[in-house]
Design a protein around this motif. Structure first.
Motif, PDB file in Angstrom:
ATOM      1  N   LEU A  64     -28.998  -3.774 -51.189  1.00  0.00           N
ATOM      2  CA  LEU A  64     -27.609  -3.735 -51.656  1.00  0.00           C
ATOM      3  C   LEU A  64     -27.046  -2.315 -51.573  1.00  0.00           C
ATOM      4  O   LEU A  64     -25.900  -2.122 -51.141  1.00  0.00           O
ATOM      5  CB  LEU A  64     -27.509  -4.250 -53.096  1.00  0.00           C
ATOM      6  N   VAL A  65     -27.829  -1.329 -51.986  1.00  0.00           N
ATOM      7  CA  VAL A  65     -27.375   0.062 -51.925  1.00  0.00           C
ATOM      8  C   VAL A  65     -27.150   0.464 -50.468  1.00  0.00           C
ATOM      9  O   VAL A  65     -26.107   1.032 -50.121  1.00  0.00           O
ATOM     10  CB  VAL A  65     -28.379   1.008 -52.621  1.00  0.00           C
ATOM     11  N   GLN A  66     -28.102   0.162 -49.615  1.00  0.00           N
ATOM     12  CA  GLN A  66     -27.988   0.554 -48.217  1.00  0.00           C
ATOM     13  C   GLN A  66     -26.831  -0.150 -47.521  1.00  0.00           C
ATOM     14  O   GLN A  66     -26.059   0.480 -46.786  1.00  0.00           O
ATOM     15  CB  GLN A  66     -29.312   0.311 -47.486  1.00  0.00           C
ATOM     16  N   ASP A  67     -26.684  -1.435 -47.753  1.00  0.00           N
ATOM     17  CA  ASP A  67     -25.590  -2.188 -47.122  1.00  0.00           C
ATOM     18  C   ASP A  67     -24.229  -1.707 -47.615  1.00  0.00           C
ATOM     19  O   ASP A  67     -23.279  -1.580 -46.829  1.00  0.00           O
ATOM     20  CB  ASP A  67     -25.736  -3.684 -47.380  1.00  0.00           C
ATOM     21  N   SER A  68     -24.122  -1.439 -48.909  1.00  0.00           N
ATOM     22  CA  SER A  68     -22.830  -0.992 -49.444  1.00  0.00           C
ATOM     23  C   SER A  68     -22.509   0.428 -48.978  1.00  0.00           C
ATOM     24  O   SER A  68     -21.353   0.737 -48.679  1.00  0.00           O
ATOM     25  CB  SER A  68     -22.793  -1.102 -50.973  1.00  0.00           C
TER      26      SER A  68
END
Length: 141
Positions: free
Chosen positions: A8-12
């Protein structure tokens, strides 16, 4: 952090990267709004500082899947920040400004799950950095 939070952190962050300079402007504007006393720690021209911020975030976010690869750099960064006047109590303020910036930058893509993942990521890194710089863990969210 679990693998789902890391993703989630990487995608966002991938969604913020195209507007990196704008995001950095928003971040520093917010930081100086909520903590005007820290402005003296920064150069008057933030152009290079904004680039450093976003480059550092990119490295950290990219390394979340293998924390051991980024911890030495995080340790060195934490120790350098002591020389700039950073104190443990600044970390939660910076975290708050970062999360606020991400919320503004991501708009509808800023969900409760994304917020929780970023809070966890910032908590892990900031607690590590505080311990490295000051030798004692402190809560930083």
């Amino acid at each position: 952090m679990n693998p789902a939070q890391i993703k989630l952190v990487q995608d966002s962050f991938a969604k913020v990267a195209p507007i990196a300079d704008q995001a950095a402007v928003i971040f520093y504007d917010r930081l100086f709004e909520v903590a005007p006393s820290v402005k003296a720690m920064f150069p008057s021209d933030l152009t290079e500082q904004r680039k450093k911020l976003m480059a550092t975030l990119a490295v950290v976010v990219g390394g979340l899947s293998n924390l051991e690869t980024i911890l030495p750099a995080a340790s060195a960064l934490a120790k350098r920040h002591v020389a700039y006047g950073a104190k443990p109590e600044h970390y939660p303020v910076v975290g708050s400004a970062l999360l606020w910036t991400l919320e503004k930058g991501l708009g509808a893509a800023w969900t409760a799950e994304v917020a929780s993942a970023w809070t966890a990521a910032y908590g892990v890194l900031s607690n590590f950095m505080i311990t490295e710089a000051y030798g004692r863990p402190q809560a930083a969210e």
